[in-house]
Design a protein around this motif. Sequence first.
Motif, mmCIF file in Angstrom:
data_model
loop_
_atom_site.group_PDB
_atom_site.id
_atom_site.type_symbol
_atom_site.label_atom_id
_atom_site.label_comp_id
_atom_site.label_asym_id
_atom_site.label_seq_id
_atom_site.Cartn_x
_atom_site.Cartn_y
_atom_site.Cartn_z
ATOM 1 N N HIS A 67 4.094 -2.348 -12.223
ATOM 2 C CA HIS A 67 4.746 -2.555 -13.513
ATOM 3 C C HIS A 67 6.196 -2.077 -13.562
ATOM 4 N N GLY A 68 6.707 -1.559 -12.438
ATOM 5 C CA GLY A 68 8.081 -1.069 -12.436
ATOM 6 C C GLY A 68 8.271 0.138 -13.339
ATOM 7 N N ARG A 69 7.282 0.995 -13.377
ATOM 8 C CA ARG A 69 7.303 2.177 -14.246
ATOM 9 C C ARG A 69 7.825 3.383 -13.450
ATOM 10 N N GLY A 70 9.134 3.629 -13.558
ATOM 11 C CA GLY A 70 9.741 4.760 -12.869
ATOM 12 C C GLY A 70 10.170 4.474 -11.445
ATOM 13 N N VAL A 71 9.814 3.307 -10.955
ATOM 14 C CA VAL A 71 10.189 2.852 -9.613
ATOM 15 C C VAL A 71 10.536 1.370 -9.723
ATOM 16 N N THR A 72 11.187 0.848 -8.710
ATOM 17 C CA THR A 72 11.461 -0.583 -8.679
ATOM 18 C C THR A 72 10.146 -1.327 -8.487
ATOM 19 N N LYS A 73 9.937 -2.362 -9.279
ATOM 20 C CA LYS A 73 8.714 -3.161 -9.174
ATOM 21 C C LYS A 73 8.581 -3.692 -7.754
ATOM 22 N N HIS A 74 7.400 -3.489 -7.157
ATOM 23 C CA HIS A 74 7.187 -3.871 -5.767
ATOM 24 C C HIS A 74 5.691 -4.136 -5.582
ATOM 25 N N MET A 75 5.312 -5.392 -5.616
ATOM 26 C CA MET A 75 3.892 -5.754 -5.594
ATOM 27 C C MET A 75 3.189 -5.374 -4.289
ATOM 28 N N ALA A 76 3.886 -5.467 -3.163
ATOM 29 C CA ALA A 76 3.253 -5.105 -1.891
ATOM 30 C C ALA A 76 2.919 -3.614 -1.856
ATOM 31 N N ARG A 77 3.828 -2.782 -2.360
ATOM 32 C CA ARG A 77 3.543 -1.341 -2.413
ATOM 33 C C ARG A 77 2.436 -1.047 -3.411
ATOM 34 N N ALA A 78 2.441 -1.763 -4.529
ATOM 35 C CA ALA A 78 1.371 -1.581 -5.512
ATOM 36 C C ALA A 78 0.023 -1.851 -4.853
ATOM 37 N N LEU A 79 -0.079 -2.959 -4.139
ATOM 38 C CA LEU A 79 -1.319 -3.311 -3.467
ATOM 39 C C LEU A 79 -1.712 -2.253 -2.438
ATOM 40 N N GLN A 80 -0.725 -1.760 -1.698
ATOM 41 C CA GLN A 80 -0.980 -0.729 -0.690
ATOM 42 C C GLN A 80 -1.641 0.496 -1.324
ATOM 43 N N TYR A 81 -1.089 0.965 -2.439
ATOM 44 C CA TYR A 81 -1.640 2.162 -3.071
ATOM 45 C C TYR A 81 -2.960 1.888 -3.778
ATOM 46 N N TYR A 82 -3.109 0.697 -4.342
ATOM 47 C CA TYR A 82 -4.399 0.331 -4.929
ATOM 48 C C TYR A 82 -5.492 0.306 -3.853
ATOM 49 N N LEU A 83 -5.161 -0.257 -2.692
ATOM 50 C CA LEU A 83 -6.142 -0.315 -1.605
ATOM 51 C C LEU A 83 -6.530 1.079 -1.125
ATOM 52 N N LEU A 84 -5.539 1.965 -1.004
ATOM 53 C CA LEU A 84 -5.841 3.337 -0.592
ATOM 54 C C LEU A 84 -6.772 4.015 -1.591
ATOM 55 N N ALA A 85 -6.488 3.830 -2.878
ATOM 56 C CA ALA A 85 -7.345 4.423 -3.913
ATOM 57 C C ALA A 85 -8.746 3.811 -3.859
ATOM 58 N N GLY A 86 -8.808 2.512 -3.679
ATOM 59 C CA GLY A 86 -10.096 1.828 -3.614
ATOM 60 C C GLY A 86 -10.937 2.262 -2.430
ATOM 61 N N GLU A 87 -10.292 2.509 -1.299
ATOM 62 C CA GLU A 87 -11.012 2.962 -0.109
ATOM 63 C C GLU A 87 -11.690 4.304 -0.352
ATOM 64 N N GLN A 88 -11.177 5.055 -1.310
ATOM 65 C CA GLN A 88 -11.772 6.357 -1.628
ATOM 66 C C GLN A 88 -12.734 6.268 -2.816
ATOM 67 N N GLY A 89 -12.977 5.031 -3.263
ATOM 68 C CA GLY A 89 -13.950 4.829 -4.329
ATOM 69 C C GLY A 89 -13.398 5.007 -5.737
ATOM 70 N N HIS A 90 -12.075 4.900 -5.890
ATOM 71 C CA HIS A 90 -11.521 5.029 -7.234
ATOM 72 C C HIS A 90 -12.147 3.974 -8.132
ATOM 73 N N ASP A 91 -12.592 4.362 -9.310
ATOM 74 C CA ASP A 91 -13.391 3.475 -10.148
ATOM 75 C C ASP A 91 -12.606 2.410 -10.901
ATOM 76 N N GLN A 92 -11.272 2.455 -10.874
ATOM 77 C CA GLN A 92 -10.503 1.433 -11.577
ATOM 78 C C GLN A 92 -9.955 0.361 -10.650
ATOM 79 N N VAL A 93 -10.265 0.454 -9.383
ATOM 80 C CA VAL A 93 -9.743 -0.524 -8.428
ATOM 81 C C VAL A 93 -10.822 -1.538 -8.120
#
Length: 93
Positions: A67-93
């Motif tokens: 969403h570009g909240r405090g950083v430059t909007k970057h969909m590839a980085r967003a996906l990277q961090y979502y995937l990392l969270a998901g691999e650990q079982g984060h419940d919102q991913v």
Amino acid sequence: MNKGKALTFYRKAADQGHVGAQHNIGLMFLKGEGTEQSNEAAAKYFHRAAEQGFADAQYNLGYSYEHGRGVTKHMARALQYYLLAGEQGHDQV
């Protein structure tokens, strides 16, 4: 305890590498609790905790990049961090 004092204690812990404290500081900056609201500072603290493998911080950093909240909007980085969270079982991913 007031939010300003909590922030002081969290900063001491965060400076010693405590990932939960780093994430909590990010949330406080995001919401403007105990400090002036700053998306940039929130993203900085989310990044510190995310790089140490804290799933909630990885999710919040992914959201920040999406969403570009405090950083430059970057969909590839967003996906990277979502995937990392998901691999650990984060419940919102």
